[in-house]
Design an enzyme around this catalytic site. Structure first.
Site, PDB file in Angstrom:
ATOM      1  N   ARG A 194       0.889  -1.276  -0.059  1.00 49.15           N
ATOM      2  CA  ARG A 194      -0.089   0.026   0.125  1.00 49.15           C
ATOM      3  C   ARG A 194       0.847   1.242   0.094  1.00 49.15           C
ATOM      4  NH1 ARG A 194      -5.094  -1.267   4.214  1.00 49.15           N
ATOM      5  NH2 ARG A 194      -6.423  -1.951   2.371  1.00 49.15           N
TER       6      ARG A 194
ATOM      7  N   LYS B 245     -15.047 -17.696   2.734  1.00 51.46           N
ATOM      8  CA  LYS B 245     -16.558 -17.847   2.963  1.00 51.46           C
ATOM      9  C   LYS B 245     -17.367 -17.183   1.762  1.00 51.46           C
ATOM     10  CE  LYS B 245     -16.736 -15.871   7.017  1.00 51.46           C
ATOM     11  NZ  LYS B 245     -17.292 -15.254   8.251  1.00 51.46           N
TER      12      LYS B 245
ATOM     13  N   GLY C 247      -6.020  -8.229   0.141  1.00 54.60           N
ATOM     14  CA  GLY C 247      -4.843  -8.441   0.587  1.00 54.60           C
ATOM     15  C   GLY C 247      -4.109  -9.854   0.762  1.00 54.60           C
TER      16      GLY C 247
ATOM     17  N   GLY D 263     -11.860  -4.304   1.814  1.00 51.75           N
ATOM     18  CA  GLY D 263     -13.286  -3.875   1.758  1.00 51.75           C
ATOM     19  C   GLY D 263     -13.593  -2.977   0.837  1.00 51.75           C
TER      20      GLY D 263
HETATM   21  C1  3PG Z   1      -8.810  -1.459   5.208  1.00 47.84           C
HETATM   22  O1  3PG Z   1      -7.658  -1.876   5.580  1.00 47.84           O
HETATM   23  O2  3PG Z   1      -9.749  -2.262   5.077  1.00 47.84           O
HETATM   24  C2  3PG Z   1      -8.912   0.067   5.391  1.00 47.84           C
HETATM   25  O3  3PG Z   1      -7.511   0.647   5.493  1.00 47.84           O
HETATM   26  C3  3PG Z   1      -9.989   0.608   6.158  1.00 47.84           C
HETATM   27  O4  3PG Z   1      -9.719   0.285   7.442  1.00 47.84           O
HETATM   28  P1  3PG Z   1     -10.958  -0.224   8.181  1.00 47.84           P
HETATM   29  O5  3PG Z   1     -11.648  -1.851   7.674  1.00 47.84           O
HETATM   30  O6  3PG Z   1     -10.419  -0.553   9.706  1.00 47.84           O
HETATM   31  O7  3PG Z   1     -11.973   0.685   8.215  1.00 47.84           O
HETATM   32 MG    MG Z   2     -11.075  -3.233   6.431  1.00 44.37          MG
END
Ligand code: 3PG
Ligand code: MG
Length: 393
Positions: A35, A196, A349, A372
């Protein structure tokens, strides 16, 4: 209209750059720098033109308090090494000390301390947003990974700027991910894995009408196999998603989508030990499927070879524990070998980690920095962070 970075006049300006440097920290060091490294072109672009750049990010979920292990100090060291420039670390993200450092500090780069040390960040607080905005003349958002969060540094502060733009990374994410939903090059193959089904329902629903083939591996494949009445032994199963899996397979059939499930497996015992190749789609009672088998890997690789565009989200096996990494390795290698004729887009990731473990990251078109955020984008949702950059939404 979302403006591009190159459209802004950065000369003599202080730029606030929101990035997503929410990276794993191990023993006080950055564990996986994907990142951070992905945002370096934006940082360099700004550094060549502006007076000063303020870099801001969250890290982890400290819940509105100062928590030492969530300090961005390890990120400062990584940034300094990468940029080969001094990076001043602020002790906070707002307040007189920060303002002073921005105004009088010598270096060109100031890294703010974790935005989420203030509860106002996640609450999208107006006063906090204003205090962040007061630090700079221009707002640049490169935090694609956090674009699904309506937080102060992402949406709240953006409205205070006349001059704002998407960073090069955020723009690149939109350039690669946008066409997947709008008008994907065909054949468009999607590979889904991970534990899942429940995490992927929205993505499957949204992409099914657009793909030519859907290849399913990983833990989620067993719920689909079960729905077809195939024995899965002790493999991962989401009981309450069996009906949904049946529906999705029915929908795929109606749409003419080639939905492929594993035809063989590498299975372990109940402790994930004693790996054994099972040359059949069914898994004996005491065994747990932990990777796609070699026949399946070849079947999936053949689909990749025929595609123009491939989206891959979720490893097809327990890639952290060899030999259950073999399936994911074959897919990563196949994508790299077919690059650039096949445009490969990696999302999530774990999948980025699997591709990087296979050593082929540099030979794949795009490794998304979103987890996400990428999933929500692919579900067709409007991300608040993208909307906030739009001058005329
Ligand atoms: C992530 O890694 O999903 C983003 O940096 C957002 O972080 P969060 O899911 O803790 O809001
Ligand atoms: Mg997250």
């Amino acid at each position: 209209m979302i403006r591009k970075l190159a459209e802004l006049d950065l000369r003599d300006k202080v730029v606030f750059l929101r990035v997503d440097f929410n990276v794993p920290i191990k023993d006080g060091k950055v564990g996986e720098p994907h990142r951070i490294d992905s945002a370096l072109p934006t940082l360099r672009f700004i550094l060549e033109r502006a007076k000063k750049v303020i870099v801001a990010s969250h890290l982890g979920r400290p819940d509105g308090k100062f928590v030492d292990k969530y300090s961005l100090a390890p990120v400062q060291r990584h940034l300094q090494d990468s940029l080969k420039l001094p990076v001043a670390m602020a002790s906070d993200c707002i307040g007189p000390a920060v303002e002073n450092l921005v105004r009088t500090g010598e270096g060109k780069v100031v890294l703010l301390e974790n935005l989420r040390f203030h509860p106002e960040e996640e609450k999208n607080d107006e006063i906090f947003s204003r205090a962040l905005a007061a630090l700079a003349d221009i707002y640049v958002d490169d935090a694609f990974g956090a674009a699904h969060r309506a937080h102060a540094s992402i949406t709240g502060m953006a409205k205070f700027f006349k001059n704002k733009a998407a960073g090069l990374l955020l723009q690149k994410e939109l350039d690669y991910l946008g066409p997947l939903l709008a008008n994907p090059a065909q054949p468009f193959v999607t590979i889904l894995g991970g534990a899942k089904v429940s995490d992927k329902i929205g993505v499957i629903r949204n992409l099914l009408p657009k793909v030519s083939a859907l290849l399913i591996g990983g833990g989620m494949a067993y719920t689909f196999l079960k729905a077809k009445g195939i024995d899965i032994g002790k493999s991962l199963l989401e009981h309450d998603k069996i009906d949904l899996a049946t529906q999705l397979m029915e929908q795929a059939k109606q749409l003419g989508v080639n939905l492929l499930l594993p035809v063989d497996h590498v299975a372990g015992d109940s402790e994930r030990k004693q790996p054994l190749t099972i040359n059949d789609s069914a898994i004996p009672g005491d065994r747990m499927g932990l990777d796609i088998g070699p026949k399946t890997a070849q079947l999936f690789a053949a689909e990749i070879g025929k595609a123009k565009l491939v989206l891959w989200n979720g490893p097809v096996g327990l890639f952290e524990i060899p030999p259950y990494d073999q399936g994911s390795r074959v897919l990563a290698q196949t994508l790299a070998d077919n690059h650039p004729a096949v445009v490969g887009i990696i999302a999530g990731g774990d999948t980025v980690a699997a591709v990087s473990a296979a050593g082929v990251s540099s030979r794949i078109a795009h490794l998304s920095t979103g987890g996400g955020a990428t999933l929500e984008f692919l579900e067709g949702k409007v991300l608040p962070g993208i909307k906030a950059l739009d001058d005329q939404p």
